[in-house]
Design a protein around this motif. Structure first.
Motif, PDB file in Angstrom:
ATOM      1  N   LEU A  64       5.082   3.090   8.431  1.00  0.00           N
ATOM      2  CA  LEU A  64       6.348   2.573   8.950  1.00  0.00           C
ATOM      3  C   LEU A  64       7.171   1.908   7.854  1.00  0.00           C
ATOM      4  O   LEU A  64       8.397   1.890   7.918  1.00  0.00           O
ATOM      5  CB  LEU A  64       6.090   1.574  10.087  1.00  0.00           C
ATOM      6  N   SER A  65       6.491   1.368   6.849  1.00  0.00           N
ATOM      7  CA  SER A  65       7.190   0.652   5.793  1.00  0.00           C
ATOM      8  C   SER A  65       7.701   1.563   4.693  1.00  0.00           C
ATOM      9  O   SER A  65       8.640   1.206   3.984  1.00  0.00           O
ATOM     10  CB  SER A  65       6.259  -0.400   5.160  1.00  0.00           C
TER      11      SER A  65
ATOM     12  N   ARG B  75      10.243  -1.856  11.624  1.00  0.00           N
ATOM     13  CA  ARG B  75      10.842  -0.917  10.672  1.00  0.00           C
ATOM     14  C   ARG B  75      12.230  -1.406  10.244  1.00  0.00           C
ATOM     15  O   ARG B  75      12.597  -1.298   9.080  1.00  0.00           O
ATOM     16  CB  ARG B  75      10.918   0.468  11.302  1.00  0.00           C
ATOM     17  N   ARG B  76      13.016  -1.937  11.160  1.00  0.00           N
ATOM     18  CA  ARG B  76      14.348  -2.420  10.827  1.00  0.00           C
ATOM     19  C   ARG B  76      14.262  -3.611   9.883  1.00  0.00           C
ATOM     20  O   ARG B  76      15.031  -3.726   8.930  1.00  0.00           O
ATOM     21  CB  ARG B  76      15.099  -2.795  12.101  1.00  0.00           C
ATOM     22  N   ASN B  77      13.305  -4.509  10.118  1.00  0.00           N
ATOM     23  CA  ASN B  77      13.148  -5.671   9.234  1.00  0.00           C
ATOM     24  C   ASN B  77      12.710  -5.267   7.843  1.00  0.00           C
ATOM     25  O   ASN B  77      13.029  -5.934   6.871  1.00  0.00           O
ATOM     26  CB  ASN B  77      12.139  -6.659   9.836  1.00  0.00           C
TER      27      ASN B  77
ATOM     28  N   ALA C 219       0.020  -6.840   3.567  1.00  0.00           N
ATOM     29  CA  ALA C 219       0.764  -5.604   3.329  1.00  0.00           C
ATOM     30  C   ALA C 219       2.204  -5.741   3.796  1.00  0.00           C
ATOM     31  O   ALA C 219       3.140  -5.299   3.112  1.00  0.00           O
ATOM     32  CB  ALA C 219       0.083  -4.432   4.035  1.00  0.00           C
ATOM     33  N   ALA C 220       2.400  -6.377   4.961  1.00  0.00           N
ATOM     34  CA  ALA C 220       3.760  -6.549   5.478  1.00  0.00           C
ATOM     35  C   ALA C 220       4.586  -7.435   4.548  1.00  0.00           C
ATOM     36  O   ALA C 220       5.779  -7.173   4.328  1.00  0.00           O
ATOM     37  CB  ALA C 220       3.704  -7.159   6.875  1.00  0.00           C
ATOM     38  N   LEU C 221       3.968  -8.475   3.994  1.00  0.00           N
ATOM     39  CA  LEU C 221       4.665  -9.347   3.050  1.00  0.00           C
ATOM     40  C   LEU C 221       5.068  -8.573   1.801  1.00  0.00           C
ATOM     41  O   LEU C 221       6.209  -8.672   1.322  1.00  0.00           O
ATOM     42  CB  LEU C 221       3.760 -10.530   2.682  1.00  0.00           C
ATOM     43  N   PHE C 222       4.137  -7.783   1.284  1.00  0.00           N
ATOM     44  CA  PHE C 222       4.442  -6.980   0.099  1.00  0.00           C
ATOM     45  C   PHE C 222       5.595  -6.010   0.384  1.00  0.00           C
ATOM     46  O   PHE C 222       6.549  -5.914  -0.397  1.00  0.00           O
ATOM     47  CB  PHE C 222       3.200  -6.211  -0.350  1.00  0.00           C
TER      48      PHE C 222
END
Length: 344
Positions: A304-305, A342-344, A65-68
């Motif tokens: 967060l994303s 969140r910043r990334n 999910a983070a990669l997406f």
């Protein structure tokens, strides 16, 4: 306010990992383009070399999910380069709302098809009826141009699961169609596409009994808003195997979010006893606690994303007593503080 759950290290469950083939599929639309794919993999804690090693177990749902989200945020494309023009953020939500506005499945599929035909130029979506079957038919707009394999699989899986969600009931599939050759991954594909799969067809899509077209759309706007908070991990991510009972419990927890149910409340919703539910979960090597933790990780990543929700509000939604406790748990899950993530 809800009591904090005990956050223990998740059990090693192969079914909770997403296989490398799906990670490579997610990136397939960006191969050969000016995108540092290995850099994105490392950014979310995935070792590119290990991922390409035969036998690697894959990535966690959090990493997938983070990669997406990282790619979608930077590229402004929900389909990550798979189509000739970006599928702008919000396109999936718009499609879902078109389906929600319909009274039944027939008109939901027609309205979603119309929206999708406006949002991209590569696939022609249409509802087709053939004798005793109906299906969402997806044909290349240009017959000379092949639709990428991952794009076919994603569109079929996502729109089938979205349709079932709108109905708030299963949508039994008679067969899934694909335009590419049989890939040979039968065991894995049986779980993702649990019906007859037909390959090397002129178009791709999913087909079901014609009487299903009369099934009413049973969701409302509040349910859709809740659904969209975790849509990418629930619908777009490949399904994970939680076990038969475990999946029912997870669905029950998600439908009640942001209220977190007790074992007794879940058992009541599933029309069983607490002791019987516990036995079934134990037999599947899981527990209500583990399923809650897993869902809360997914929701935290998603919120967060994709939103500006405050950490105090998110901590409350996820059942933590305060923001610092949530932030410590989030850092254990992802290796990053909430603010950095969140910043990334």
């Amino acid at each position: 306010m809800a009591k904090d759950l005990n956050f223990t290290q998740p059990r090693e469950n192969p079914g909770a990992y997403i296989a490398p083939v799906f990670v490579f599929g997610l990136l397939s639309g960006l191969e050969g383009k000016d995108v540092d794919l290995d850099g994105y993999l490392r950014q979310v804690g995935i070792d590119p070399k290990a991922l390409r090693t035969p036998g690697d177990r894959g990535v966690t749902p959090i990493q997938y999910a983070a990669l997406f989200y990282a790619l979608m945020h930077d590229l402004k494309d929900e389909c990550l380069g798979l189509f000739s023009r970006p599928f702008k953020p919000g396109s999936f939500a718009l499609t879902a709302r078109e389906g929600l506005s319909a009274p039944d499945l027939r008109r939901a599929l027609k309205r979603m098809s119309s929206a999708l035909n406006l949002l991209q130029d590569d696939i022609v979506f249409s509802l087709q009826v053939n004798h005793q079957e109906a299906g969402l038919h997806m044909a290349p707009a240009n017959p000379a141009r092949d639709i990428p394999v991952f794009a076919q699989e994603t569109m079929v899986r996502v729109l089938w699961r979205l349709s079932a969600w709108l109905l708030n009931s299963p949508l039994p599939i008679r067969h899934f169609d694909f335009a590419y050759a049989d890939p040979g991954h039968h065991e894995m594909y049986q779980f993702i596409f649990p019906a007859t799969r037909r390959y090397q067809q002129d178009a791709f899509g999913f087909w079901f009994g014609i009487t299903e077209l009369q099934t009413p759309v049973s969701r409302d706007e509040p349910a859709l808003r809740t659904f969209l908070t975790d849509a990418y991990t629930q619908i777009i991510s490949p399904p994970r195997h939680f076990g038969h009972t475990g999946q029912k419990v997870r669905n029950c927890l998600m439908s009640s979010y942001p209220r977190w149910l007790t074992l007794e409340e879940v058992a009541d919703k599933l029309h069983t006893s607490s002791s019987s539910l516990q036995r079934h979960l134990t037999a599947e090597h899981t527990s209500l606690q583990w399923l809650k933790d897993d869902l809360r990780r997914d929701l935290a990543i998603s919120r967060l994303s994709s939103s500006n929700v405050s950490l105090v509000q998110l901590a409350s939604e996820l059942g933590f007593s305060d923001s610092p406790t949530f932030q410590r748990a989030f850092k254990r899950w992802t290796g990053q503080p909430c603010s950095v993530y969140r910043r990334n």
